[in-house]
Design a protein around this motif. Structure first.
Motif, mmCIF file in Angstrom:
data_model
loop_
_atom_site.group_PDB
_atom_site.id
_atom_site.type_symbol
_atom_site.label_atom_id
_atom_site.label_comp_id
_atom_site.label_asym_id
_atom_site.label_seq_id
_atom_site.Cartn_x
_atom_site.Cartn_y
_atom_site.Cartn_z
ATOM 1 N N GLY A 56 0.811 -1.214 0.000
ATOM 2 C CA GLY A 56 0.000 0.000 0.000
ATOM 3 C C GLY A 56 0.845 1.265 0.000
ATOM 4 O O GLY A 56 0.538 2.230 -0.698
ATOM 5 N N GLN A 57 1.926 1.265 0.775
ATOM 6 C CA GLN A 57 2.828 2.420 0.796
ATOM 7 C C GLN A 57 3.503 2.607 -0.548
ATOM 8 O O GLN A 57 3.644 3.738 -1.030
ATOM 9 C CB GLN A 57 3.868 2.265 1.901
ATOM 10 N N PHE A 58 3.936 1.508 -1.165
ATOM 11 C CA PHE A 58 4.579 1.571 -2.476
ATOM 12 C C PHE A 58 3.660 2.250 -3.492
ATOM 13 O O PHE A 58 4.073 3.152 -4.225
ATOM 14 C CB PHE A 58 4.945 0.154 -2.941
ATOM 15 N N LEU A 59 2.402 1.824 -3.522
ATOM 16 C CA LEU A 59 1.441 2.416 -4.453
ATOM 17 C C LEU A 59 1.045 3.820 -4.020
ATOM 18 O O LEU A 59 0.870 4.708 -4.864
ATOM 19 C CB LEU A 59 0.202 1.527 -4.561
ATOM 20 N N GLY A 60 0.903 4.029 -2.723
ATOM 21 C CA GLY A 60 0.460 5.321 -2.198
ATOM 22 C C GLY A 60 1.410 6.465 -2.485
ATOM 23 O O GLY A 60 0.978 7.551 -2.874
ATOM 24 N N VAL A 61 2.712 6.245 -2.302
ATOM 25 C CA VAL A 61 3.668 7.337 -2.526
ATOM 26 C C VAL A 61 3.717 7.748 -3.993
ATOM 27 O O VAL A 61 4.124 8.862 -4.302
ATOM 28 C CB VAL A 61 5.093 7.015 -2.016
ATOM 29 N N ARG A 62 3.271 6.878 -4.870
ATOM 30 C CA ARG A 62 3.227 7.186 -6.302
ATOM 31 C C ARG A 62 1.880 7.783 -6.721
ATOM 32 O O ARG A 62 1.687 8.154 -7.877
ATOM 33 C CB ARG A 62 3.519 5.916 -7.105
ATOM 34 N N GLY A 63 0.943 7.819 -5.774
ATOM 35 C CA GLY A 63 -0.387 8.343 -6.079
ATOM 36 C C GLY A 63 -1.244 7.357 -6.855
ATOM 37 O O GLY A 63 -2.228 7.748 -7.474
ATOM 38 N N PHE A 64 -0.898 6.061 -6.821
ATOM 39 C CA PHE A 64 -1.618 5.054 -7.585
ATOM 40 C C PHE A 64 -2.729 4.373 -6.783
ATOM 41 O O PHE A 64 -3.698 3.905 -7.358
ATOM 42 C CB PHE A 64 -0.668 3.948 -8.065
ATOM 43 N N LEU A 65 -2.583 4.277 -5.471
ATOM 44 C CA LEU A 65 -3.514 3.510 -4.647
ATOM 45 C C LEU A 65 -4.888 4.178 -4.602
ATOM 46 O O LEU A 65 -5.009 5.359 -4.302
ATOM 47 C CB LEU A 65 -2.970 3.354 -3.224
ATOM 48 N N LYS A 66 -5.922 3.388 -4.909
ATOM 49 C CA LYS A 66 -7.289 3.907 -4.910
ATOM 50 C C LYS A 66 -8.134 3.320 -3.788
ATOM 51 O O LYS A 66 -9.014 3.990 -3.261
ATOM 52 C CB LYS A 66 -7.975 3.623 -6.256
ATOM 53 N N ASP A 67 -7.883 2.051 -3.424
ATOM 54 C CA ASP A 67 -8.712 1.414 -2.407
ATOM 55 C C ASP A 67 -8.018 0.157 -1.890
ATOM 56 O O ASP A 67 -7.257 -0.475 -2.616
ATOM 57 C CB ASP A 67 -10.061 1.024 -3.018
ATOM 58 N N VAL A 68 -8.277 -0.173 -0.634
ATOM 59 C CA VAL A 68 -7.811 -1.418 -0.021
ATOM 60 C C VAL A 68 -9.043 -2.095 0.569
ATOM 61 O O VAL A 68 -9.740 -1.507 1.390
ATOM 62 C CB VAL A 68 -6.753 -1.164 1.074
ATOM 63 N N VAL A 69 -9.310 -3.323 0.101
ATOM 64 C CA VAL A 69 -10.542 -4.022 0.457
ATOM 65 C C VAL A 69 -10.203 -5.465 0.845
ATOM 66 O O VAL A 69 -9.371 -6.093 0.193
ATOM 67 C CB VAL A 69 -11.512 -4.022 -0.752
#
Length: 83
Positions: A56-69
């Motif tokens: 999640g952090q990897f995707l988040g710092v790139r602005g890619f993360l949209k949702d975690v379910v």
């Protein structure tokens, strides 16, 4: 002839997307790369409990993360949408 597919077989457990991890997935991380994908497109990574935060952090710092379910919730939503 060998058939290759990105889709898991029905009897195969879904595993974590973290490199080298073979643990069962319990989370779905939905993401997209706005430079490559339309805004509504969602790619997915699967995560075990141990790797959920890291992925999640990897995707988040790139602005890619949209949702975690939770995986069970994701599957229920997919089954409901298709039926």
């Amino acid at each position: 002839m060998v058939s290759v597919s990105d889709e898991p077989l029905a009897d195969e457990p879904l595993i974590c997307s973290a490199k080298g991890c073979r643990e069962p997935a319990v989370w779905v991380l939905a993401w997209n790369n706005p430079k490559l994908h339309t805004p509504e497109r969602r790619k997915t990574w699967l995560a075990c409990e141990e790797h959920r935060e890291h992925l999640g952090q990897f995707l988040g710092v790139r602005g890619f993360l949209k949702d975690v379910v939770p995986l069970a919730e994701w599957r229920a939503a997919e089954n409901g949408a298709g039926g």
